[in-house]
Design a protein around this motif. Structure first.
Motif, PDB file in Angstrom:
ATOM      1  N   VAL A 108       8.678  39.208  67.850  1.00 50.24           N
ATOM      2  CA  VAL A 108       7.696  39.659  68.830  1.00 50.24           C
ATOM      3  C   VAL A 108       8.088  39.258  70.245  1.00 50.24           C
ATOM      4  N   GLU A 109       8.578  38.033  70.401  1.00 51.93           N
ATOM      5  CA  GLU A 109       8.851  37.513  71.735  1.00 51.93           C
ATOM      6  C   GLU A 109      10.217  37.917  72.279  1.00 51.93           C
ATOM      7  N   SER A 110      11.189  38.196  71.405  1.00 54.85           N
ATOM      8  CA  SER A 110      12.547  38.452  71.867  1.00 54.85           C
ATOM      9  C   SER A 110      13.098  39.801  71.419  1.00 54.85           C
ATOM     10  N   ARG A 111      13.120  40.047  70.119  1.00 55.18           N
ATOM     11  CA  ARG A 111      13.827  41.221  69.617  1.00 55.18           C
ATOM     12  C   ARG A 111      13.171  42.529  70.050  1.00 55.18           C
ATOM     13  N   VAL A 112      11.848  42.627  69.908  1.00 53.25           N
ATOM     14  CA  VAL A 112      11.161  43.862  70.305  1.00 53.25           C
ATOM     15  C   VAL A 112      11.286  44.111  71.808  1.00 53.25           C
ATOM     16  N   PRO A 113      10.991  43.123  72.684  1.00 47.53           N
ATOM     17  CA  PRO A 113      11.194  43.357  74.116  1.00 47.53           C
ATOM     18  C   PRO A 113      12.637  43.714  74.461  1.00 47.53           C
ATOM     19  N   ARG A 114      13.596  43.063  73.803  1.00 45.62           N
ATOM     20  CA  ARG A 114      14.998  43.353  74.096  1.00 45.62           C
ATOM     21  C   ARG A 114      15.348  44.785  73.723  1.00 45.62           C
ATOM     22  N   THR A 115      14.904  45.232  72.565  1.00 41.64           N
ATOM     23  CA  THR A 115      15.210  46.593  72.133  1.00 41.64           C
ATOM     24  C   THR A 115      14.568  47.620  73.060  1.00 41.64           C
ATOM     25  N   ILE A 116      13.309  47.391  73.432  1.00 38.15           N
ATOM     26  CA  ILE A 116      12.649  48.304  74.372  1.00 38.15           C
ATOM     27  C   ILE A 116      13.384  48.314  75.708  1.00 38.15           C
ATOM     28  N   ALA A 117      13.797  47.140  76.181  1.00 44.60           N
ATOM     29  CA  ALA A 117      14.523  47.054  77.450  1.00 44.60           C
ATOM     30  C   ALA A 117      15.840  47.815  77.383  1.00 44.60           C
ATOM     31  N   LEU A 118      16.549  47.708  76.270  1.00 44.33           N
ATOM     32  CA  LEU A 118      17.813  48.434  76.111  1.00 44.33           C
ATOM     33  C   LEU A 118      17.593  49.938  76.171  1.00 44.33           C
ATOM     34  N   ILE A 119      16.551  50.408  75.504  1.00 44.91           N
ATOM     35  CA  ILE A 119      16.267  51.847  75.493  1.00 44.91           C
ATOM     36  C   ILE A 119      15.887  52.337  76.888  1.00 44.91           C
ATOM     37  N   LEU A 120      15.006  51.604  77.556  1.00 46.04           N
ATOM     38  CA  LEU A 120      14.558  52.021  78.889  1.00 46.04           C
ATOM     39  C   LEU A 120      15.697  51.963  79.905  1.00 46.04           C
ATOM     40  N   ALA A 121      16.497  50.897  79.865  1.00 45.80           N
ATOM     41  CA  ALA A 121      17.606  50.764  80.806  1.00 45.80           C
ATOM     42  C   ALA A 121      18.663  51.829  80.554  1.00 45.80           C
ATOM     43  N   GLY A 122      18.991  52.062  79.286  1.00 46.07           N
ATOM     44  CA  GLY A 122      20.008  53.059  78.969  1.00 46.07           C
ATOM     45  C   GLY A 122      19.607  54.458  79.383  1.00 46.07           C
ATOM     46  N   ALA A 137      18.626  37.326  77.683  1.00 44.33           N
ATOM     47  CA  ALA A 137      17.518  36.559  78.267  1.00 44.33           C
ATOM     48  C   ALA A 137      16.245  37.379  78.394  1.00 44.33           C
ATOM     49  N   VAL A 138      16.262  38.618  77.926  1.00 43.74           N
ATOM     50  CA  VAL A 138      15.070  39.462  78.012  1.00 43.74           C
ATOM     51  C   VAL A 138      14.045  39.001  76.985  1.00 43.74           C
ATOM     52  N   LEU A 139      12.883  38.640  77.469  1.00 39.61           N
ATOM     53  CA  LEU A 139      11.777  38.204  76.617  1.00 39.61           C
ATOM     54  C   LEU A 139      10.518  38.971  77.004  1.00 39.61           C
ATOM     55  N   ARG A 140       9.483  38.815  76.205  1.00 38.29           N
ATOM     56  CA  ARG A 140       8.208  39.432  76.556  1.00 38.29           C
ATOM     57  C   ARG A 140       7.708  38.844  77.872  1.00 38.29           C
ATOM     58  N   GLY A 141       7.375  39.720  78.805  1.00 38.55           N
ATOM     59  CA  GLY A 141       6.976  39.293  80.134  1.00 38.55           C
ATOM     60  C   GLY A 141       8.085  39.361  81.150  1.00 38.55           C
ATOM     61  N   ARG A 142       9.343  39.685  80.695  1.00 33.69           N
ATOM     62  CA  ARG A 142      10.467  39.732  81.622  1.00 33.69           C
ATOM     63  C   ARG A 142      11.186  41.076  81.609  1.00 33.69           C
ATOM     64  N   TYR A 143      10.601  42.073  80.980  1.00 33.09           N
ATOM     65  CA  TYR A 143      11.251  43.377  80.946  1.00 33.09           C
ATOM     66  C   TYR A 143      10.326  44.504  81.431  1.00 33.09           C
ATOM     67  N   GLU A 144       9.072  44.174  81.720  1.00 35.12           N
ATOM     68  CA  GLU A 144       8.081  45.212  81.989  1.00 35.12           C
ATOM     69  C   GLU A 144       8.419  46.061  83.212  1.00 35.12           C
ATOM     70  N   LEU A 145       9.233  45.532  84.138  1.00 30.08           N
ATOM     71  CA  LEU A 145       9.632  46.344  85.283  1.00 30.08           C
ATOM     72  C   LEU A 145      10.385  47.601  84.864  1.00 30.08           C
TER      73      LEU A 145
END
Length: 318
Positions: free
Chosen positions: A43-57, A174-182
């Motif tokens: 919840v805190e790392s893997r899900v935010p990281r995966t969402i961040a990868l998709i959005l950034a890509g 280092a992407v965690l929940r609360g650090r990828y929402e931008l």
């Protein structure tokens, strides 16, 4: 329908694989067993990281496409036009002058610097009346090198190189929940780009032709540059530099499907997300338990693809 099948057959499996790849023992078995630590990591790392990868890509692939249409050059994207380096200079300015600013304000400053760097790049191009196709990315790379040198000088002068390196590494570890929402701003800009896709297609035919069709060329250029700057700033502030993504994906999709953005933009976004997921999974597994940043993996792949495009064009010219 084909896009939906691509997402279900490629993007969704890659996203699921990303959730269960890493040092921590997170697997369906541990989750069903009620392992609290596995649930927390997911919840805190893997899900935010995966969402961040998709959005950034998806965002960087779309930004590269817009830059190629506006500059009318297949070799242009944020990392070959000085846009990313300008965003890095903006982050350094914030770190030196106002380190206490919230992350959203840092993104806005980085976006302003990215926009300024892109405008400088386009202004330089206008002063070169007879330019070859290969001269355009060369100018962008040289401009990016100059901006990067200025950034490095001030970072070294004020002992900020390590901090700047952490911002620009292109690392999603280092992407965690609360650090990828931008990065949701990147998604919003991607949606706006799709709405204005037909205008960008017409603008890519040239100012005179677009104006003759009644298109407000200056407004479309401003919109496109604004999208590119906001996407680049959001990605750089959240994870760092993701090079060559806007070069690889748009060119591959263009070879397969043509240049009509209304039809190709969803494919470009989905393919960009898939490529970043593949690079991140590879970076986590090649040298496990250590990680290779996504920016490094993409840099290797992208530089090779850039050389391929150059050689392909030269062989056609011959």
């Amino acid at each position: 329908m084909r896009l939906l099948l691509f997402i279900l057959a490629v993007l969704v499996p890659l996203a699921i694989l990303s959730l269960f790849t890493g040092v921590s023992n997170v697997s369906p078995a541990t989750l069903f067993a009620g392992d609290a630590r596995a649930v927390m990591v997911l919840v805190e790392s893997r899900v935010p990281r995966t969402i961040a990868l998709i959005l950034a890509g998806s965002g960087m692939a779309v930004a590269g496409t817009i830059m190629q249409m506006l500059a009318r050059n297949r070799f242009v994207e944020p990392s070959t036009a000085g846009t990313v380096e300008s965003a890095g200079l903006g982050i350094l300015a914030v770190l030196l002058l106002a380190p206490g600013l919230p992350v959203f304000a840092k993104m806005l400053v980085a976006a302003v610097f990215a926009l300024a760097g892109t405008l400088l790049f386009l202004a330089i191009l206008r002063r070169i009346p007879l330019r070859s196709v290969l001269m355009v990315p060369l100018i962008g790379i040289m401009l990016g090198g100059v901006i990067s040198a200025i950034t490095t000088f001030f970072a070294y002068r004020y002992n900020m190189q390590q901090s700047l390196g952490a911002w620009m590494s292109g690392d999603f570890s280092a992407v965690l929940r609360g650090r990828y929402e931008l990065l949701w701003f990147s998604f919003a800009m991607t949606v706006i780009a799709y709405i204005a896709a037909d205008r960008f297609t017409v603008a890519g035919l040239g100012e005179d032709f677009a104006t003759s069709l009644g298109l407000k060329y200056t407004s479309v250029m401003a919109l496109g540059l604004g999208i590119v700057s906001m996407v680049t700033a959001a990605v750089v502030v959240s994870a760092g530099m993701v090079p060559f993504l806007g070069l690889i994906v748009p060119n591959v999709i263009s070879m397969i499907m043509g240049d009509a953005l209304r039809r190709t933009l969803p494919w470009i976004a989905a393919s960009g997300a898939a490529l970043v997921l593949v690079c991140d999974i590879a970076g986590r597994t090649i040298n496990a338990p250590y990680e290779i940043p996504v920016g490094t993996v993409l840099g290797i792949i992208g530089s090779g693809f850039f050389l391929y495009l150059l050689l392909r064009r030269q062989s056609r010219a011959a």
